[in-house]
Design a protein around this motif. Structure first.
Motif, PDB file in Angstrom:
ATOM      1  N   LEU A   6     -10.479 -15.788  14.209  1.00 37.02           N
ATOM      2  CA  LEU A   6      -9.093 -15.336  14.323  1.00 37.02           C
ATOM      3  C   LEU A   6      -8.900 -14.453  15.543  1.00 37.02           C
ATOM      4  N   LEU A   7      -9.915 -13.584  15.825  1.00 36.28           N
ATOM      5  CA  LEU A   7      -9.829 -12.718  16.984  1.00 36.28           C
ATOM      6  C   LEU A   7      -9.791 -13.531  18.271  1.00 36.28           C
ATOM      7  N   LEU A   8     -10.664 -14.571  18.355  1.00 38.58           N
ATOM      8  CA  LEU A   8     -10.671 -15.421  19.540  1.00 38.58           C
ATOM      9  C   LEU A   8      -9.345 -16.151  19.712  1.00 38.58           C
ATOM     10  N   LEU A   9      -8.762 -16.599  18.596  1.00 35.33           N
ATOM     11  CA  LEU A   9      -7.473 -17.289  18.668  1.00 35.33           C
ATOM     12  C   LEU A   9      -6.392 -16.355  19.172  1.00 35.33           C
ATOM     13  N   CYS A  10      -6.367 -15.132  18.651  1.00 37.55           N
ATOM     14  CA  CYS A  10      -5.362 -14.153  19.092  1.00 37.55           C
ATOM     15  C   CYS A  10      -5.512 -13.859  20.578  1.00 37.55           C
ATOM     16  N   LEU A  11      -6.788 -13.730  21.048  1.00 34.23           N
ATOM     17  CA  LEU A  11      -7.006 -13.475  22.466  1.00 34.23           C
ATOM     18  C   LEU A  11      -6.531 -14.652  23.315  1.00 34.23           C
ATOM     19  N   ALA A  12      -6.778 -15.863  22.825  1.00 38.46           N
ATOM     20  CA  ALA A  12      -6.352 -17.052  23.580  1.00 38.46           C
ATOM     21  C   ALA A  12      -4.853 -17.117  23.690  1.00 38.46           C
ATOM     22  N   LEU A  13      -4.147 -16.720  22.619  1.00 31.59           N
ATOM     23  CA  LEU A  13      -2.692 -16.779  22.640  1.00 31.59           C
ATOM     24  C   LEU A  13      -2.082 -15.673  23.483  1.00 31.59           C
ATOM     25  N   SER A  14      -2.807 -14.568  23.643  1.00 31.61           N
ATOM     26  CA  SER A  14      -2.222 -13.424  24.327  1.00 31.61           C
ATOM     27  C   SER A  14      -2.547 -13.369  25.805  1.00 31.61           C
ATOM     28  N   VAL A  15      -3.636 -14.028  26.238  1.00 28.32           N
ATOM     29  CA  VAL A  15      -4.038 -13.934  27.636  1.00 28.32           C
ATOM     30  C   VAL A  15      -3.131 -14.816  28.485  1.00 28.32           C
ATOM     31  N   HIS A  16      -2.629 -14.241  29.565  1.00 30.25           N
ATOM     32  CA  HIS A  16      -1.889 -15.041  30.530  1.00 30.25           C
ATOM     33  C   HIS A  16      -2.064 -14.438  31.904  1.00 30.25           C
ATOM     34  N   PRO A  17      -2.028 -15.239  32.946  1.00 28.23           N
ATOM     35  CA  PRO A  17      -2.292 -14.738  34.275  1.00 28.23           C
ATOM     36  C   PRO A  17      -1.206 -13.785  34.736  1.00 28.23           C
ATOM     37  N   LEU A  18      -1.603 -12.775  35.516  1.00 27.70           N
ATOM     38  CA  LEU A  18      -0.667 -11.819  36.091  1.00 27.70           C
ATOM     39  C   LEU A  18      -0.151 -12.383  37.402  1.00 27.70           C
ATOM     40  N   VAL A  19       1.157 -12.679  37.458  1.00 23.21           N
ATOM     41  CA  VAL A  19       1.758 -13.258  38.643  1.00 23.21           C
ATOM     42  C   VAL A  19       2.779 -12.275  39.192  1.00 23.21           C
ATOM     43  N   ALA A  20       2.744 -12.025  40.484  1.00 23.04           N
ATOM     44  CA  ALA A  20       3.693 -11.096  41.092  1.00 23.04           C
ATOM     45  C   ALA A  20       5.111 -11.619  40.933  1.00 23.04           C
ATOM     46  N   GLN A  21       6.040 -10.721  40.617  1.00 16.80           N
ATOM     47  CA  GLN A  21       7.445 -11.071  40.470  1.00 16.80           C
ATOM     48  C   GLN A  21       8.265 -10.146  41.353  1.00 16.80           C
ATOM     49  N   VAL A  22       9.265 -10.708  42.039  1.00 17.83           N
ATOM     50  CA  VAL A  22      10.065  -9.927  42.977  1.00 17.83           C
ATOM     51  C   VAL A  22      11.518  -9.970  42.549  1.00 17.83           C
ATOM     52  N   THR A  23      12.308  -9.117  43.167  1.00 17.90           N
ATOM     53  CA  THR A  23      13.744  -9.076  42.922  1.00 17.90           C
ATOM     54  C   THR A  23      14.470  -9.602  44.151  1.00 17.90           C
ATOM     55  N   VAL A  24      15.389 -10.521  43.946  1.00 19.33           N
ATOM     56  CA  VAL A  24      16.254 -11.030  45.004  1.00 19.33           C
ATOM     57  C   VAL A  24      17.581 -10.292  44.895  1.00 19.33           C
ATOM     58  N   SER A  25      17.979  -9.597  45.934  1.00 21.92           N
ATOM     59  CA  SER A  25      19.192  -8.772  45.882  1.00 21.92           C
ATOM     60  C   SER A  25      19.954  -8.891  47.184  1.00 21.92           C
ATOM     61  N   GLY A  26      21.170  -8.350  47.194  1.00 19.61           N
ATOM     62  CA  GLY A  26      21.980  -8.377  48.408  1.00 19.61           C
ATOM     63  C   GLY A  26      23.420  -8.055  48.119  1.00 19.61           C
ATOM     64  N   LYS A  27      24.300  -8.367  49.093  1.00 25.06           N
ATOM     65  CA  LYS A  27      25.730  -8.088  48.968  1.00 25.06           C
ATOM     66  C   LYS A  27      26.536  -9.338  49.287  1.00 25.06           C
ATOM     67  N   ILE A  28      27.675  -9.444  48.617  1.00 23.28           N
ATOM     68  CA  ILE A  28      28.630 -10.512  48.868  1.00 23.28           C
ATOM     69  C   ILE A  28      29.841  -9.887  49.559  1.00 23.28           C
ATOM     70  N   LEU A  29      30.153 -10.362  50.786  1.00 27.77           N
ATOM     71  CA  LEU A  29      31.217  -9.789  51.618  1.00 27.77           C
ATOM     72  C   LEU A  29      32.172 -10.887  52.047  1.00 27.77           C
ATOM     73  N   ASP A  30      33.402 -10.472  52.459  1.00 30.00           N
ATOM     74  CA  ASP A  30      34.321 -11.445  53.040  1.00 30.00           C
ATOM     75  C   ASP A  30      34.248 -11.354  54.563  1.00 30.00           C
ATOM     76  N   ASP A  31      35.139 -12.067  55.273  1.00 26.54           N
ATOM     77  CA  ASP A  31      35.106 -12.094  56.732  1.00 26.54           C
ATOM     78  C   ASP A  31      35.384 -10.733  57.345  1.00 26.54           C
ATOM     79  N   ASN A  32      36.068  -9.854  56.596  1.00 31.87           N
ATOM     80  CA  ASN A  32      36.409  -8.520  57.084  1.00 31.87           C
ATOM     81  C   ASN A  32      35.410  -7.469  56.630  1.00 31.87           C
ATOM     82  N   ASN A  33      34.251  -7.906  56.142  1.00 30.14           N
ATOM     83  CA  ASN A  33      33.191  -7.010  55.689  1.00 30.14           C
ATOM     84  C   ASN A  33      33.569  -6.215  54.441  1.00 30.14           C
ATOM     85  N   HIS A  34      34.552  -6.718  53.678  1.00 31.77           N
ATOM     86  CA  HIS A  34      34.920  -6.082  52.417  1.00 31.77           C
ATOM     87  C   HIS A  34      34.082  -6.669  51.284  1.00 31.77           C
ATOM     88  N   ALA A  35      33.697  -5.789  50.366  1.00 34.00           N
ATOM     89  CA  ALA A  35      32.888  -6.245  49.240  1.00 34.00           C
ATOM     90  C   ALA A  35      33.698  -7.165  48.325  1.00 34.00           C
TER      91      ALA A  35
END
Length: 803
Positions: A6-35
């Motif tokens: 049971l312990l081995l099964l729990c470990l198998a279900l819980s282990v997962h690779p650590l993958v870097a995750q990033v945030t995509v962010s920014g601003k949406i503006l019009d032609d006059n630079n207004h938000a």
């Protein structure tokens, strides 16, 4: 020892690779630079523009999409009154820290018309393990029922209102990946609007993760919108047909259908809400002509059965994106159907050479039918690592079907003036079904993957049939049949890539527990365990060609109605009767295919079935013919399949194909050996023509030579369909016209000659019809699965920086 496992099964279900995750962010503006606030921003795959994540800009124009995994992406920004803006593709790598994007939107009125390239799905996609029919935008499919759409899939036929695969009965119908073996799926398909369907998958070699019951799977995937904001589609279908039915003794000529529908979707933040409703009002007919040769008499019957019904279909659901890795969903789906039919059957009795009339009588069968269905689903999906395919799925389903049929039968002698024989059949049949299922996928490395799962289903079906003769209950013909079924299953599947080879092997175990009782007496009690191995291998000869081989073992368990021991009368001379002694039939399937770019163009398949359940084993009882299901035969089937693409520049695309099919039966029935076989040929084609002005034409058809199905010799059949569509109003509006079974060749002509049963049978119904459908998409319709080539100013309007 157990604790360690049971312990081995729990470990198998819980282990997962650590993958870097990033945030995509920014601003949406019009032609006059207004938000710009409340703009929709979608992170889509750079390869196929499928939506990955989404967000809305705040009052300062700022947006953020967190927890983005490595991959190739684009950003798409939309806002009412502004032109949609696409960024250039960018790459998020494992070591990326963050991604910033400033996107400028231009007013729609100031943007010149720009060239667009839309990545549309073809009507058919041939994959290594399945054929996919994308019906969402097909003019031929518009306004039709699900049953009518399935008839356009290569090799799928409808014979006597039953869906078959080139004459084979071992076919399962699934909806959204879920089987519905306890309901009359042919009736469900007749009532389901085709406009609710996104695509249909034909899975010819199901692996261990699929239920072992049945053979090939037809999986109907219903539409689910993934667009940001509020979207919807409204549609209206008008249809009709006209026939000369004087040969059936009626002046009826015209039949119609009316089908309005509405689908809504709202996606914002962590929520996606969706729902749909449709109404269908339709009239139809069937004409059945039968010749029975009994001793020295001939019975000629003409049965005309006009019917009308109204159907309400509804669907309501929600997905909650609890985290970037976890989604919880709930779904409610159902329908209500009310219909009536008024069958009139005229029977003329002649001597053997049909030179002298011996009598005539009329059987009238007026039936009122009501059906309701309600399904509830709760599901959870957790992606430990979406890129690697490390996932966990949980599903809980509860569904109920309620069927009520009230039939009034009256038999009149045309020669004598005696009283009519009056009787009634009243059927009440509630069905209750509960299913729990879990599926887990674990990549052991980049080339090795393990999948495991378990499932339990519980069904209860109560069949209450009351037969009244002259208003008095006839207990000998009445029936109370209570049926319980429990199926428990578990599976393990392994897949491995090794140089030029792809291997897949699985094993599924299923325990079946069934019981049935009638009038307090137990007539069915079984408990058995079965094992179902499956395996496949692909050898990639080069970058284009590959050879694929596959094997699977399948089971076809007797259906509920097949095991119900009582008779149900169709007319005064015909009835069906179940058999509680039926055993499950086992089929071993193998196939070998040559593929080009992953698409099989040549395939050989072989299947051998033992304890074959003959669905319509005929038997004569006096002047009555009845059919019953029985384990009678060994069945072998060979299929040679050749498919080819049709392509001419960008104007014409499509497919064509041939199947050469060999069916062989070996059975002992009615003290006679039934040993018959037959080859037949099936040809099919679908041609799509893309014309200027947003016009699209479709022409499709199929033809099958005479074939053998159980005790039936079925004459040649075919179908020819035509469709044309036109989009307008910036592709929001669409008008489609479809003409179906133009040559009126999609009919059944059957001959039975076995032992003392000699019958000719033909059926005609409302298969030749025209449908006109108008649909309109409203709301935010910009984030479809589209790939767009923008204007020359895009480099300055959308800047993406990856650090």
């Amino acid at each position: 020892m157990l604790k360690n496992k049971l312990l081995l099964l729990c470990l198998a279900l819980s282990v997962h690779p650590l993958v870097a995750q990033v945030t995509v962010s920014g601003k949406i503006l019009d032609d006059n630079n207004h938000a710009l606030a409340f703009a929709g921003i979608a992170l889509v795959s750079a390869q196929d523009s499928q939506l990955v994540k989404g967000a809305l800009s705040d009052t300062s124009g700022y947006f953020a999409i967190p927890a983005v995994l490595p991959g190739n992406y684009r950003l798409v920004a939309t806002l009412l009154g502004y032109a949609t803006q696409y960024t250039d593709p960018f790459v998020v790598q494992a070591d990326s820290k963050n991604v910033t994007a400033d996107i400028r939107l231009q007013l729609a009125s100031t943007v010149l018309s720009e060239a667009t390239v839309v990545a549309q799905r073809p009507l058919f996609e041939q994959k290594a393990d399945r054929l996919i029919m994308n019906v969402a935008n097909s003019p031929v499919a518009s306004g039709g029922s699900a049953l009518e759409i399935l008839q356009k899939i290569p090799g799928v036929l409808v014979v006597q209102d039953r869906v078959t695969l080139a004459g084979s009965q071992s076919l399962q119908i699934w909806i959204d990946g879920k089987p519905s073996q306890y309901a009359d799926m042919n009736a469900v398909l007749r009532d389901m609007p085709g406009d609710q369907i996104d695509r249909v998958e034909l899975i010819t070699q199901p692996g261990a993760r699929y239920d072992a019951a049945g053979g090939t799977i037809l999986n109907i995937i219903l539409k689910r919108n993934a667009e940001l904001g509020f979207t919807g589609t409204a549609a209206l279908t008008l249809g009709g047909s006209t026939y000369d039915l004087r040969y059936a003794g009626t002046d009826d000529r015209n039949f119609y259908r009316l089908n309005p529908s509405l689908g809504l979707n709202y996606r914002s933040g962590q929520w996606n809400l969706f729902g749909s409703y449709s109404y269908q009002q339709r009239s139809s007919f069937s004409v059945i002509q039968v010749e029975r040769f009994i001793a020295d008499e001939t019975y000629k019957q003409v049965s005309y059965n006009p019917s009308s019904w109204s159907i309400h279909n509804y669907r309501l659901g929600a997905d909650f994106f609890a985290s970037p890795k976890t989604t919880v969903g709930v779904l409610l789906r159902g329908f209500t159907r009310t219909g009536n039919s008024n069958s009139k059957n005229v029977t003329d009795v002649f001597n053997q050479d049909q030179t002298q009339g011996l009598g005539s009588f009329i059987t009238q069968n007026n039936t009122q039918s009501d059906r309701t269905n309600l399904l509830g689903n709760l599901n959870l999906k957790h992606e430990f690592d979406a890129e690697a395919g490390h996932t966990l799925n949980l599903d809980l389903d509860y569904s109920q079907y309620d069927i009520q049929n009230n039939s009034a039968l009256a038999i009149y002698q045309l020669i004598s003036s005696g009283p009519a024989s009056l009787s009634n059949q009243n059927l009440n049949q509630p069905i209750r079904l509960f299913v729990g299922q879990t599926d887990y996928a674990l990549p052991l490395d980049s080339t090795f993957k393990l999948e495991a799962g378990a499932k339990a289903s519980f069904a209860k079906i109560d069949n209450d049939l009351q037969f009244l003769r002259g208003g008095v209950l006839d207990t000998a013909q009445s029936n109370g049949f209570l049926y319980h079924e429990n199926i428990n299953a578990a599976y393990l599947n392994l897949s491995k890539k090794l140089k030029k080879f792809d291997f897949n092997a699985g094993l599924r175990a299923e325990q079946t527990v069934v019981s049935g009782e009638t009038m307090g007496e137990k007539v069915l009690d079984r408990n058995y365990l079965q094992w179902f191995p499956s395996a496949s291998a692909v050898y990639n000869i080069n970058s284009h060609f590959a050879v694929q081989g596959a094997y699977s073992r399948r089971v076809n368990r007797p259906g509920f109605q097949q095991q119900n021991p009582f008779a149900f009368f169709i007319d005064s001379l015909t009835y069906t009767q179940g058999n509680p002694l039926l055993r499950p039939e086992i089929t071993d399937n193998t196939q070998l295919a040559v593929t080009y770019d992953g698409q099989p163009f040549f395939k050989v398949s072989y299947g051998k079935t033992s304890d074959v359940i003959i669905e319509n084993a005929p038997r004569l009882e006096g002047t009555r013919t009845f059919t019953t299901a029985a384990n009678l035969a060994e069945y072998q089937r060979w299929t040679l399949e050749l498919n080819f693409p049709v392509k001419f520049k960008k104007l014409i695309d499509g497919y064509g194909g041939n199947q050469f099919i060999y069916n062989a039966y070996d059975a002992e029935y009615l003290d006679t050996r039934y040993n018959r076989s037959r080859w037949n040929w099936l040809a099919y084609a679908q041609i799509n023509v893309n014309l200027p002005g947003d016009f699209k034409l479709e022409l499709g058809g199929w033809y099958m030579t005479k074939f053998l199905e159980e005790f039936f010799d079925i004459s040649t059949m075919g179908g020819l369909n035509f469709g044309v569509s036109k989009t307008f109003w910036d592709k929001r509006g669409r008008l489609s016209l479809s003409l179906n079974d133009i040559l009126y060749t999609q009919n059944s002509d059957i001959h039975i000659d076995y032992s003392d049963v000699l019958v000719n049978f033909s059926q005609r119904n409302d298969s030749r019809n025209a449908r006109l459908t108008f649909s309109y998409r409203f709301g935010n319709t910009e984030l479809k699965n589209a790939r767009r080539r923008g204007t020359g100013s895009d480099d300055q309007s959308a800047r993406v920086k990856v650090e």
